[in-house]
Design a protein around this motif. Structure first.
Motif, mmCIF file in Angstrom:
data_model
loop_
_atom_site.group_PDB
_atom_site.id
_atom_site.type_symbol
_atom_site.label_atom_id
_atom_site.label_comp_id
_atom_site.label_asym_id
_atom_site.label_seq_id
_atom_site.Cartn_x
_atom_site.Cartn_y
_atom_site.Cartn_z
ATOM 1 N N TRP A 96 0.827 -1.209 0.000
ATOM 2 C CA TRP A 96 0.000 0.000 0.000
ATOM 3 C C TRP A 96 0.861 1.259 0.000
ATOM 4 C CZ3 TRP A 96 -1.361 4.348 2.750
ATOM 5 C CH2 TRP A 96 -2.552 4.952 2.378
ATOM 6 N N ILE A 97 1.859 1.301 0.875
ATOM 7 C CA ILE A 97 2.736 2.474 0.947
ATOM 8 C C ILE A 97 3.539 2.616 -0.336
ATOM 9 C CG2 ILE A 97 4.690 3.524 2.175
ATOM 10 C CD1 ILE A 97 2.101 3.596 3.792
ATOM 11 N N ALA A 98 4.064 1.520 -0.865
ATOM 12 C CA ALA A 98 4.839 1.577 -2.108
ATOM 13 C C ALA A 98 3.988 2.107 -3.254
ATOM 14 C CB ALA A 98 5.397 0.193 -2.450
ATOM 15 N N ASN A 99 2.738 1.686 -3.329
ATOM 16 C CA ASN A 99 1.868 2.179 -4.403
ATOM 17 C C ASN A 99 1.480 3.632 -4.192
ATOM 18 O OD1 ASN A 99 1.048 0.094 -6.583
ATOM 19 N ND2 ASN A 99 1.394 -1.037 -4.689
ATOM 20 N N PHE A 100 1.412 4.067 -2.964
ATOM 21 C CA PHE A 100 1.216 5.487 -2.675
ATOM 22 C C PHE A 100 2.422 6.281 -3.184
ATOM 23 C CE2 PHE A 100 1.549 9.118 0.278
ATOM 24 C CZ PHE A 100 0.331 9.719 0.030
ATOM 25 N N TYR A 101 3.630 5.797 -2.905
ATOM 26 C CA TYR A 101 4.844 6.445 -3.412
ATOM 27 C C TYR A 101 4.840 6.507 -4.942
ATOM 28 C CZ TYR A 101 7.161 5.951 1.200
ATOM 29 O OH TYR A 101 7.519 6.024 2.514
ATOM 30 N N MET A 102 4.450 5.406 -5.590
ATOM 31 C CA MET A 102 4.443 5.381 -7.053
ATOM 32 C C MET A 102 3.397 6.339 -7.622
ATOM 33 S SD MET A 102 5.258 1.436 -8.097
ATOM 34 C CE MET A 102 4.266 0.600 -6.876
ATOM 35 N N ALA A 103 2.265 6.472 -6.950
ATOM 36 C CA ALA A 103 1.238 7.412 -7.410
ATOM 37 C C ALA A 103 1.752 8.846 -7.326
ATOM 38 C CB ALA A 103 -0.038 7.253 -6.590
ATOM 39 N N ILE A 104 2.425 9.170 -6.242
ATOM 40 C CA ILE A 104 3.001 10.512 -6.107
ATOM 41 C C ILE A 104 4.050 10.742 -7.192
ATOM 42 C CG2 ILE A 104 4.456 11.963 -4.631
ATOM 43 C CD1 ILE A 104 3.014 10.656 -2.219
ATOM 44 N N PHE A 105 4.905 9.735 -7.414
ATOM 45 C CA PHE A 105 5.938 9.859 -8.440
ATOM 46 C C PHE A 105 5.317 10.047 -9.818
ATOM 47 C CE2 PHE A 105 8.943 8.018 -11.503
ATOM 48 C CZ PHE A 105 10.014 8.868 -11.288
ATOM 49 N N ALA A 106 4.256 9.308 -10.114
ATOM 50 C CA ALA A 106 3.590 9.433 -11.414
ATOM 51 C C ALA A 106 3.045 10.843 -11.606
ATOM 52 C CB ALA A 106 2.468 8.404 -11.536
ATOM 53 N N LEU A 107 2.445 11.415 -10.560
ATOM 54 C CA LEU A 107 1.928 12.784 -10.663
ATOM 55 C C LEU A 107 3.058 13.788 -10.909
ATOM 56 C CD1 LEU A 107 -0.746 12.792 -7.822
ATOM 57 C CD2 LEU A 107 -1.153 12.859 -10.294
ATOM 58 N N ILE A 108 4.152 13.611 -10.192
ATOM 59 C CA ILE A 108 5.297 14.511 -10.377
ATOM 60 C C ILE A 108 5.866 14.357 -11.774
ATOM 61 C CG2 ILE A 108 7.684 14.947 -9.645
ATOM 62 C CD1 ILE A 108 6.745 14.175 -6.793
ATOM 63 N N LYS A 109 5.987 13.117 -12.242
ATOM 64 C CA LYS A 109 6.554 12.862 -13.571
ATOM 65 C C LYS A 109 5.678 13.466 -14.670
ATOM 66 C CE LYS A 109 8.823 9.311 -16.166
ATOM 67 N NZ LYS A 109 9.307 7.964 -16.234
ATOM 68 N N VAL A 110 4.368 13.344 -14.539
ATOM 69 C CA VAL A 110 3.453 13.936 -15.524
ATOM 70 C C VAL A 110 3.625 15.455 -15.549
ATOM 71 C CG1 VAL A 110 1.004 14.414 -15.967
ATOM 72 C CG2 VAL A 110 1.767 12.081 -15.557
ATOM 73 N N ASP A 111 3.717 16.049 -14.367
ATOM 74 C CA ASP A 111 3.883 17.499 -14.270
ATOM 75 C C ASP A 111 5.200 17.949 -14.902
ATOM 76 O OD1 ASP A 111 2.729 19.946 -13.471
ATOM 77 O OD2 ASP A 111 4.068 20.014 -11.724
ATOM 78 N N VAL A 112 6.282 17.222 -14.647
ATOM 79 C CA VAL A 112 7.586 17.561 -15.226
ATOM 80 C C VAL A 112 7.544 17.415 -16.740
ATOM 81 C CG1 VAL A 112 9.988 16.783 -15.399
ATOM 82 C CG2 VAL A 112 8.929 17.050 -13.160
ATOM 83 N N ASN A 113 6.928 16.344 -17.244
ATOM 84 C CA ASN A 113 6.824 16.161 -18.699
ATOM 85 C C ASN A 113 5.999 17.263 -19.340
ATOM 86 O OD1 ASN A 113 8.413 13.880 -18.761
ATOM 87 N ND2 ASN A 113 6.691 12.477 -18.587
#
Length: 129
Positions: A96-113
């Protein structure tokens, strides 16, 4: 048994490499060819077992369960209870925590792109003028 605050610290720390490994295998360019092979296998496999086997390597949520199992074997981490139930609680909590981290990373990555594309468009517009 570790103190509760130590267990919680371990929970959030062990989830970091789980998230990193799961994201890298299922999303990053370095594993593109094996992932493309697995995507094809998950869609064209002859049996449901074959399709599900290949799907595991294309879904960060699914893959994070298997990475978590390896991390639990590697670390021996248990959450709250000092028997097999501690492993089960730790496993689902880490996922659960790892997938929370990945969701945050995905949002940041989309914003950077998005910012990169916007800067590239602005640069192209400036070059045309």
């Amino acid at each position: 048994m570790m103190p509760l605050c130590t267990q919680v610290a371990w929970l959030f720390l062990v989830a970091i490499p789980v998230a990193c490994i799961a994201w890298t295998v299922t999303h990053e360019e370095i594993f593109r060819e094996p992932r493309d092979f697995c995507v094809k296998g998950s869609k064209e496999g002859k049996t449901i077992l074959a399709r599900k086997f290949f799907y595991v390597f294309t879904c960060e949520y699914c893959f994070s369960h298997y990475v978590t199992i390896l991390m639990l074997v590697f670390t021996g981490y248990k959450l709250l209870i000092d028997d097999w139930r501690g492993y089960v609680l730790a496993g689902f909590s880490i996922v659960w925590i790892a997938n929370f981290y990945m969701a945050i990373f995905a949002l940041i990555k989309v914003d950077v792109n998005r910012e990169r594309l916007q800067l590239k468009k602005e640069q192209e517009d400036a070059d045309l003028k």
